[in-house]
Every structure is written in structure tokens, then in C-alpha cells.
Design a protein around this motif. Structure first.
Motif, PDB file in Angstrom:
ATOM      1  N   PRO A  57       0.852  -1.199   0.000  1.00 59.19           N
ATOM      2  CA  PRO A  57       0.000   0.000   0.000  1.00 59.19           C
ATOM      3  C   PRO A  57       0.887   1.248   0.000  1.00 59.19           C
ATOM      4  N   GLY A  58       0.497   2.236  -0.727  1.00 56.52           N
ATOM      5  CA  GLY A  58       1.294   3.464  -0.774  1.00 56.52           C
ATOM      6  C   GLY A  58       2.624   3.273  -1.474  1.00 56.52           C
ATOM      7  N   ILE A  59       2.693   2.365  -2.439  1.00 53.66           N
ATOM      8  CA  ILE A  59       3.946   2.062  -3.134  1.00 53.66           C
ATOM      9  C   ILE A  59       4.582   3.343  -3.688  1.00 53.66           C
ATOM     10  N   PRO A  60       5.882   3.551  -3.476  1.00 49.66           N
ATOM     11  CA  PRO A  60       6.555   4.726  -4.035  1.00 49.66           C
ATOM     12  C   PRO A  60       6.561   4.661  -5.565  1.00 49.66           C
ATOM     13  N   LEU A  61       6.328   5.795  -6.206  1.00 51.75           N
ATOM     14  CA  LEU A  61       6.255   5.820  -7.671  1.00 51.75           C
ATOM     15  C   LEU A  61       7.511   5.277  -8.345  1.00 51.75           C
ATOM     16  N   PRO A  62       8.736   5.633  -7.912  1.00 54.92           N
ATOM     17  CA  PRO A  62       9.916   5.077  -8.592  1.00 54.92           C
ATOM     18  C   PRO A  62       9.977   3.546  -8.510  1.00 54.92           C
ATOM     19  N   PHE A  63       9.575   2.979  -7.370  1.00 57.86           N
ATOM     20  CA  PHE A  63       9.594   1.520  -7.238  1.00 57.86           C
ATOM     21  C   PHE A  63       8.544   0.891  -8.151  1.00 57.86           C
ATOM     22  N   TYR A  64       7.358   1.491  -8.195  1.00 55.33           N
ATOM     23  CA  TYR A  64       6.320   0.970  -9.081  1.00 55.33           C
ATOM     24  C   TYR A  64       6.783   1.035 -10.541  1.00 55.33           C
ATOM     25  N   ARG A  65       7.344   2.173 -10.933  1.00 59.48           N
ATOM     26  CA  ARG A  65       7.812   2.308 -12.330  1.00 59.48           C
ATOM     27  C   ARG A  65       8.900   1.270 -12.628  1.00 59.48           C
ATOM     28  N   TYR A  66       9.775   1.021 -11.666  1.00 59.15           N
ATOM     29  CA  TYR A  66      10.798  -0.002 -11.841  1.00 59.15           C
ATOM     30  C   TYR A  66      10.143  -1.362 -12.098  1.00 59.15           C
ATOM     31  N   LEU A  67       9.205  -1.755 -11.234  1.00 60.03           N
ATOM     32  CA  LEU A  67       8.528  -3.044 -11.402  1.00 60.03           C
ATOM     33  C   LEU A  67       7.805  -3.111 -12.745  1.00 60.03           C
ATOM     34  N   TYR A  68       7.080  -2.061 -13.054  1.00 60.75           N
ATOM     35  CA  TYR A  68       6.286  -2.013 -14.285  1.00 60.75           C
ATOM     36  C   TYR A  68       7.188  -2.165 -15.514  1.00 60.75           C
ATOM     37  N   ARG A  69       8.320  -1.470 -15.506  1.00 64.47           N
ATOM     38  CA  ARG A  69       9.251  -1.560 -16.646  1.00 64.47           C
ATOM     39  C   ARG A  69       9.918  -2.929 -16.716  1.00 64.47           C
ATOM     40  N   GLN A  70      10.342  -3.451 -15.555  1.00 68.75           N
ATOM     41  CA  GLN A  70      11.028  -4.741 -15.548  1.00 68.75           C
ATOM     42  C   GLN A  70      10.104  -5.871 -15.977  1.00 68.75           C
ATOM     43  N   VAL A  71       8.870  -5.842 -15.516  1.00 68.19           N
ATOM     44  CA  VAL A  71       7.914  -6.891 -15.883  1.00 68.19           C
ATOM     45  C   VAL A  71       7.388  -6.661 -17.293  1.00 68.19           C
ATOM     46  N   GLY A  72       7.045  -5.435 -17.613  1.00 69.63           N
ATOM     47  CA  GLY A  72       6.298  -5.172 -18.832  1.00 69.63           C
ATOM     48  C   GLY A  72       7.070  -4.815 -20.084  1.00 69.63           C
ATOM     49  N   ALA A  73       8.368  -4.607 -19.994  1.00 69.81           N
ATOM     50  CA  ALA A  73       9.117  -4.159 -21.174  1.00 69.81           C
ATOM     51  C   ALA A  73       8.955  -5.097 -22.365  1.00 69.81           C
ATOM     52  N   ARG A  74       9.096  -6.398 -22.135  1.00 70.39           N
ATOM     53  CA  ARG A  74       9.020  -7.325 -23.272  1.00 70.39           C
ATOM     54  C   ARG A  74       7.604  -7.501 -23.787  1.00 70.39           C
ATOM     55  N   TRP A  75       6.610  -7.013 -23.015  1.00 69.66           N
ATOM     56  CA  TRP A  75       5.207  -7.128 -23.434  1.00 69.66           C
ATOM     57  C   TRP A  75       4.653  -5.781 -23.898  1.00 69.66           C
ATOM     58  N   HIS A  76       5.538  -4.791 -24.001  1.00 68.39           N
ATOM     59  CA  HIS A  76       5.190  -3.460 -24.518  1.00 68.39           C
ATOM     60  C   HIS A  76       4.237  -2.684 -23.610  1.00 68.39           C
ATOM     61  N   TRP A  77       4.391  -2.850 -22.284  1.00 65.22           N
ATOM     62  CA  TRP A  77       3.599  -2.058 -21.349  1.00 65.22           C
ATOM     63  C   TRP A  77       4.171  -0.645 -21.306  1.00 65.22           C
ATOM     64  N   VAL A  78       3.373   0.330 -21.633  1.00 64.87           N
ATOM     65  CA  VAL A  78       3.841   1.721 -21.590  1.00 64.87           C
ATOM     66  C   VAL A  78       2.831   2.684 -20.984  1.00 64.87           C
ATOM     67  N   ASP A  79       1.577   2.279 -20.874  1.00 64.99           N
ATOM     68  CA  ASP A  79       0.530   3.213 -20.448  1.00 64.99           C
ATOM     69  C   ASP A  79       0.846   3.898 -19.119  1.00 64.99           C
ATOM     70  N   ARG A  80       1.222   3.140 -18.120  1.00 64.50           N
ATOM     71  CA  ARG A  80       1.497   3.732 -16.801  1.00 64.50           C
ATOM     72  C   ARG A  80       2.781   4.568 -16.820  1.00 64.50           C
ATOM     73  N   LEU A  81       3.704   4.242 -17.722  1.00 61.60           N
ATOM     74  CA  LEU A  81       4.941   5.017 -17.813  1.00 61.60           C
ATOM     75  C   LEU A  81       4.689   6.401 -18.393  1.00 61.60           C
ATOM     76  N   ARG A  82       3.614   6.539 -19.136  1.00 56.43           N
ATOM     77  CA  ARG A  82       3.275   7.823 -19.746  1.00 56.43           C
ATOM     78  C   ARG A  82       2.510   8.738 -18.790  1.00 56.43           C
ATOM     79  N   MET A  83       2.111   8.218 -17.647  1.00 54.93           N
ATOM     80  CA  MET A  83       1.346   9.026 -16.693  1.00 54.93           C
ATOM     81  C   MET A  83       2.258   9.972 -15.919  1.00 54.93           C
TER      82      MET A  83
END
Length: 170
Positions: A23-49
């Protein structure tokens, strides 16, 4: 998915695992997880926020994020959103590259589903498309999801400017 999974899988052996709500995840940590998990699947929506928009989404009381740790290091995450009393959406799920091939993907998805079913929804939904892992749909179906529609994912790569902005936020 309209009923809890019937499957049961043992905890993976010879590795230490922990799943922790964040809960209350820090934005840099979330972006790190999102990029590490989603890069090969082309996840970008949350990175653009922008920070304010992402904070509003992540820290919404209806949103829940849990992080998988393997041998002490972040190894993946799942995120779900309680749309209403009856429906929960599994909005993000995946593993970081170093956790692939350890035999924990199915087990981790099952843990995510168990966590959502403790809230007693009528149904759990998720979305996948042709940009996802080739066996994603098969895995979801194995645990009780039924397809309701099909669609094509569109790759919208981050521009050089967007990549530079992301680097500044890390």
C-alpha cells in the motif's frame, strides 16, 4: 472468472519466496517493477502518466498491489482493482526476467487469484492480447477464466523524449 480456482500448487522448492502487499507504493519503485515486468510485453501506459495521475491511480483505495520477492529480490508483481462489490479486475501480473524459468509463474498467479477471491467478488476479469506471453490465455483458462472477446494489441513505443523523462524520474 466466476468461481475460485480449483487448482492447488505447492510452494516452489529450493528458493525463498515472499509476497508482500505494497500500500502506498513509491512511484519510482512501481515504475521499476512495471518496466522490468512489462518491457518485453510493450507495457507503456502507466509510464506515460504524470506523477499526480499515477499517484491517484495507485493510491486509490480500490487498487491493490502485491510484490513477489525471490531470494530477497523483487521478482514480479500483481495489481488488481475493485471495480465494485461484484467485480475485481486483475490489471497487471507478471515476473521480472530473472524469475522466469524458476517454475513460479503458475504458483504466483494462483496466489494472486486467492488474494482476490478473499474479497468475495462475483467475478474476476483480466485482459490479455497478442502482445502478451504466447501461453497467457491458456494459463488464465487453466485457472478458470473464460474468454469473452478478442482483440489485437497495438505497440506504441516510448519516444526518445519520453524515455529521457522516465530516466529523470528514476
Amino acid at each position: 472468472m466466476t468461481a475460485p480456482p480449483k487448482a492447488s500448487l505447492p510452494v516452489p522448492v529450493n528458493i525463498q519466496t515472499a509476497i508482500m502487499r505494497s500500500p502506498g507504493i513509491p512511484l519510482p519503485f512501481y515504475r521499476y517493477l512495471y518496466r522490468q515486468v512489462g518491457a518485453r510485453w510493450h507495457w507503456v501506459d502507466r509510464l506515460r502518466m504524470h506523477d499526480e495521475e499515477l499517484t491517484a491511480v495507485l493510491h486509490d483505495q480500490r487498487n491493490d498491489i502485491s510484490v513477489l520477492y525471490v531470494n530477497g529480490a523483487p521478482a514480479g508483481f500483481f495489481e488488481y482493482f475493485r471495480e465494485d462489490e461484484e467485480t475485481i479486475e486483475l490489471s497487471h501480473f507478471g515476473l521480472i526476467e530473472h524469475a522466469l524459468g524458476l517454475g513460479i509463474g503458475k504458483w504466483f498467479l494462483l496466489q494472486a487469484l486467492y488474494a482476490m477471491w478473499t474479497l468475495s467478488p462475483q467475478r474476476i476479469t483480466t485482459t490479455t492480447n497478442n502482445l502478451d506471453h504466447p501461453r497467457a490465455l491458456q494459463l488464465y483458462q487453466m485457472f478458470g477464466f473464460s474468454p469473452v472477446s478478442t482483440g489485437e494489441g497495438i505497440v506504441r513505443p516510448l519516444s526518445d523524449r519520453e524515455l529521457l523523462e522516465l530516466a529523470k524520474k528514476s
